[in-house]
Each structure stands twice: as C-alpha cells, then as structure tokens.
Design a protein around this motif. Sequence first.
Motif, PDB file in Angstrom:
ATOM      1  N   TRP A 140      -9.523  -2.700   5.728  1.00 22.63           N
ATOM      2  CA  TRP A 140     -10.899  -2.523   5.285  1.00 22.63           C
ATOM      3  C   TRP A 140     -11.086  -2.728   3.785  1.00 22.63           C
ATOM      4  O   TRP A 140     -12.174  -3.068   3.335  1.00 22.63           O
ATOM      5  CB  TRP A 140     -11.396  -1.141   5.678  1.00 22.63           C
ATOM      6  CG  TRP A 140     -11.512  -0.977   7.145  1.00 22.63           C
ATOM      7  CD1 TRP A 140     -10.681  -0.282   7.971  1.00 22.63           C
ATOM      8  CD2 TRP A 140     -12.517  -1.540   7.992  1.00 22.63           C
ATOM      9  NE1 TRP A 140     -11.094  -0.372   9.269  1.00 22.63           N
ATOM     10  CE2 TRP A 140     -12.224  -1.138   9.318  1.00 22.63           C
ATOM     11  CE3 TRP A 140     -13.634  -2.351   7.768  1.00 22.63           C
ATOM     12  CZ2 TRP A 140     -13.016  -1.511  10.395  1.00 22.63           C
ATOM     13  CZ3 TRP A 140     -14.417  -2.722   8.851  1.00 22.63           C
ATOM     14  CH2 TRP A 140     -14.105  -2.302  10.137  1.00 22.63           C
ATOM     15  N   PHE A 141     -10.048  -2.493   3.012  1.00 23.82           N
ATOM     16  CA  PHE A 141     -10.196  -2.611   1.561  1.00 23.82           C
ATOM     17  C   PHE A 141      -9.188  -3.588   0.955  1.00 23.82           C
ATOM     18  O   PHE A 141      -9.020  -3.625  -0.261  1.00 23.82           O
ATOM     19  CB  PHE A 141     -10.023  -1.242   0.877  1.00 23.82           C
ATOM     20  CG  PHE A 141     -10.949  -0.198   1.419  1.00 23.82           C
ATOM     21  CD1 PHE A 141     -12.277  -0.164   1.047  1.00 23.82           C
ATOM     22  CD2 PHE A 141     -10.488   0.761   2.317  1.00 23.82           C
ATOM     23  CE1 PHE A 141     -13.125   0.802   1.544  1.00 23.82           C
ATOM     24  CE2 PHE A 141     -11.335   1.729   2.825  1.00 23.82           C
ATOM     25  CZ  PHE A 141     -12.661   1.748   2.439  1.00 23.82           C
ATOM     26  N   TRP A 147      -6.196   0.913   5.310  1.00 23.12           N
ATOM     27  CA  TRP A 147      -6.641   0.560   3.961  1.00 23.12           C
ATOM     28  C   TRP A 147      -6.535  -0.953   3.732  1.00 23.12           C
ATOM     29  O   TRP A 147      -7.421  -1.558   3.125  1.00 23.12           O
ATOM     30  CB  TRP A 147      -5.803   1.304   2.933  1.00 23.12           C
ATOM     31  CG  TRP A 147      -6.311   1.137   1.526  1.00 23.12           C
ATOM     32  CD1 TRP A 147      -6.080   0.091   0.686  1.00 23.12           C
ATOM     33  CD2 TRP A 147      -7.140   2.054   0.807  1.00 23.12           C
ATOM     34  NE1 TRP A 147      -6.711   0.290  -0.519  1.00 23.12           N
ATOM     35  CE2 TRP A 147      -7.368   1.481  -0.471  1.00 23.12           C
ATOM     36  CE3 TRP A 147      -7.700   3.282   1.114  1.00 23.12           C
ATOM     37  CZ2 TRP A 147      -8.139   2.117  -1.434  1.00 23.12           C
ATOM     38  CZ3 TRP A 147      -8.468   3.914   0.151  1.00 23.12           C
ATOM     39  CH2 TRP A 147      -8.680   3.349  -1.106  1.00 23.12           C
ATOM     40  N   GLU A 148      -5.455  -1.547   4.211  1.00 21.27           N
ATOM     41  CA  GLU A 148      -5.276  -2.992   4.053  1.00 21.27           C
ATOM     42  C   GLU A 148      -6.333  -3.763   4.833  1.00 21.27           C
ATOM     43  O   GLU A 148      -6.805  -4.802   4.388  1.00 21.27           O
ATOM     44  CB  GLU A 148      -3.880  -3.397   4.527  1.00 21.27           C
ATOM     45  CG  GLU A 148      -3.567  -4.873   4.405  1.00 21.27           C
ATOM     46  CD  GLU A 148      -3.420  -5.330   2.971  1.00 21.27           C
ATOM     47  OE1 GLU A 148      -3.486  -6.547   2.742  1.00 21.27           O
ATOM     48  OE2 GLU A 148      -3.262  -4.475   2.074  1.00 21.27           O
ATOM     49  N   THR A 159      -0.919   9.958   1.398  1.00 19.25           N
ATOM     50  CA  THR A 159      -1.226  10.553   2.706  1.00 19.25           C
ATOM     51  C   THR A 159      -0.094  11.461   3.176  1.00 19.25           C
ATOM     52  O   THR A 159      -0.331  12.574   3.675  1.00 19.25           O
ATOM     53  CB  THR A 159      -1.477   9.451   3.735  1.00 19.25           C
ATOM     54  OG1 THR A 159      -2.522   8.596   3.280  1.00 19.25           O
ATOM     55  CG2 THR A 159      -1.870  10.048   5.075  1.00 19.25           C
ATOM     56  N   ALA A 163      -2.503   4.999   7.526  1.00 19.19           N
ATOM     57  CA  ALA A 163      -3.432   4.913   6.397  1.00 19.19           C
ATOM     58  C   ALA A 163      -3.249   3.621   5.616  1.00 19.19           C
ATOM     59  O   ALA A 163      -4.222   2.998   5.173  1.00 19.19           O
ATOM     60  CB  ALA A 163      -3.249   6.119   5.481  1.00 19.19           C
ATOM     61  N   ALA A 164      -1.997   3.188   5.444  1.00 20.34           N
ATOM     62  CA  ALA A 164      -1.746   1.934   4.726  1.00 20.34           C
ATOM     63  C   ALA A 164      -2.321   0.739   5.486  1.00 20.34           C
ATOM     64  O   ALA A 164      -2.934  -0.153   4.884  1.00 20.34           O
ATOM     65  CB  ALA A 164      -0.246   1.758   4.518  1.00 20.34           C
ATOM     66  N   VAL A 209      -0.906   4.477  -1.120  1.00 22.07           N
ATOM     67  CA  VAL A 209      -1.769   5.085  -0.105  1.00 22.07           C
ATOM     68  C   VAL A 209      -0.940   5.846   0.921  1.00 22.07           C
ATOM     69  O   VAL A 209      -1.255   6.987   1.293  1.00 22.07           O
ATOM     70  CB  VAL A 209      -2.629   4.001   0.574  1.00 22.07           C
ATOM     71  CG1 VAL A 209      -3.475   4.605   1.700  1.00 22.07           C
ATOM     72  CG2 VAL A 209      -3.513   3.304  -0.444  1.00 22.07           C
ATOM     73  N   ARG A 221       0.832  -1.206   0.000  1.00 15.68           N
ATOM     74  CA  ARG A 221       0.000   0.000   0.000  1.00 15.68           C
ATOM     75  C   ARG A 221       0.867   1.255   0.000  1.00 15.68           C
ATOM     76  O   ARG A 221       0.532   2.249   0.622  1.00 15.68           O
ATOM     77  CB  ARG A 221      -0.917  -0.002   1.227  1.00 15.68           C
ATOM     78  CG  ARG A 221      -1.805  -1.216   1.328  1.00 15.68           C
ATOM     79  CD  ARG A 221      -2.715  -1.332   0.144  1.00 15.68           C
ATOM     80  NE  ARG A 221      -3.499  -2.559   0.180  1.00 15.68           N
ATOM     81  CZ  ARG A 221      -4.284  -2.954  -0.816  1.00 15.68           C
ATOM     82  NH1 ARG A 221      -4.373  -2.214  -1.906  1.00 15.68           N
ATOM     83  NH2 ARG A 221      -4.954  -4.078  -0.721  1.00 15.68           N
TER      84      ARG A 221
END
Length: 290
Positions: free
Chosen positions: A260-261, A257-258, A89, A253-254, A85, A82
């Motif tokens: 939830w997405f 993101w990992e 950020t 943020a990484a 991402v 990520r």
Amino acid sequence: RSDEQQHDRARSADDGARGHASEHAVPRLSRYGDRPFRSVRMPPSVLCVGDCSRSVGVPRTDRGTIMRQMIESDLLRVLWRRKLVALLTGLLVVGGAVVFLVRQPPVFEARASVAVLPERNDPDTVSAYSSIVDRLLPLYASQVRSRTFLDQVAKELPGGSGGSGGDLEGKVFADLTVGTAVLQIVARTNDAELTAALARTTTEELLRQESTNTVVRLKVIDWPVVPSTPVAPRPRLVMGAAMLLAVVLGAAAAVVWERWFGRIRDPEDLKAASGQRVLGALPYERRLQS
C-alpha cells in the motif's frame, strides 16, 4: 500525373525494401500493398525518467498478481527493505507481552487430595462402591462450591482473612479426577500463605461435615503446602507466544506496507511492477527541475 505515379511507385518500393530487410526479425507474415513481407514487432518498453523512487501508480486489477509474485519470489527482499516496519511491529508485540506480565498479579495454587473409601463394616457398600463413588464425588464438588459451605470456611480461616463466603467464590473449588475415587480441593489466590490456609481449612471443613457419613469415609492423602512459585502468569509461555506472534505480524506488516505504501526505487522494481522491460533510466537531478 506522371510525377505522382512515379512518387507512388518509389514509395511502394521503399516500403517493400523495408519489409524485406526485416524478414529475419520476427517470423510473422504481413502484406502491404501487393508485396508480402515479414513485419517487425517491437515489444513495448518502459523508460524511467527522473527519480525512480517516486510513486508510480499501478492499476488495481494488477495488484493481486503483483502481490502473489512478490510473496513467491521477493518476500526476503521485501522484508529486508521494510525491516524497520517489521522490527517496530515485533517490538510492539513483545512490549505488549512484557506489560501484560508486569501488570498481571501472580496467582498461587495449593491442592489437597481426599480419597473416598468404603466403610469396612458394610459389605453392601463394598460391592456397590464404584457406583456410590460416581454419585458422591459430584455431590462433594457441589458442596464445596456452595455459599453456605464457603461462609463456614471464611469464619474458620486464621485471622479472619477470608472475609465472607462471597469473597471466596472462585478462589476455592473441587476438581474431580476421572476414573479414581479422589477429590482434589484446589485453592487459588494472590497470596501464597493464604492459598495454603484456604485449601487446608476447606479440607478440614469437608471432613467435619462428612464425619457422620456411615456409607463412605473421607481420608486425606495429601495436605496442602505453601506454594513457592505462582502458577500464573507463565513468563516463558507468554514470551514464547509473543516472539512467534511478533515474527508473523512483523512479516505481515512489512508485506502490507510494501503493497500500500511501497515505492519503485530502481529499474528492477519498475520492471517487476509493469511487466515490461526497461530501456534505460535517467538520474534524478534537482537542477533539471528549473
């Protein structure tokens, strides 16, 4: 009836043979019918069919455990996966700091140091000098902040650039130095020359109003000078804090993101997410959809 009995005996013998063949697999005793044998327990496996990069649902009860394992062992891999991402950020944080520095006007500061000294002709003042200074310094600081005093300072500023006393509130004040008999007259504005003139005029007005004081006398130690560099904002401090915050928020943020997405992209990810071993993987082919 005799045929059924022979069939049952053959089936029991076959089941016993299977149990005897598996006695070296898993050391756990079981019993089938009248014959004891060792059963075989195969651990459950997961078979990845099709595109492993497609989303695979994970129970909510296991998300906390998976998250802790990912942070402990796979953080670097998550950051690399990520990286876009995290980089985006970090760039947003640094860009916000740059915008703040550009939009923030410079603030200049000028100082004048005024010492409070006892009168030489009064021996009583010299003996009680410390207690007198402790009471007079807060009084002088309040005098500098008063509206009447600032109105007089605004009138005496060169060129009438001070406006009124209300316009000078917050731009000039007195700073007390603990443990000393020194009063700091501080002026802060967005113009360097105006800042020095304001500090000088405020100091001169304080000396004029206290010139008739017979207990102590004021002496200027340092007159204010025109500042060459602003005291705020501080680009190095702001950018340093922004870089540190960018690293922390980028990593956070990484990871979020990992969580939830994130998608499972290879058998290793599937094994880590399910906790089971993977028997095999079939490649994804669009032609097989039809």
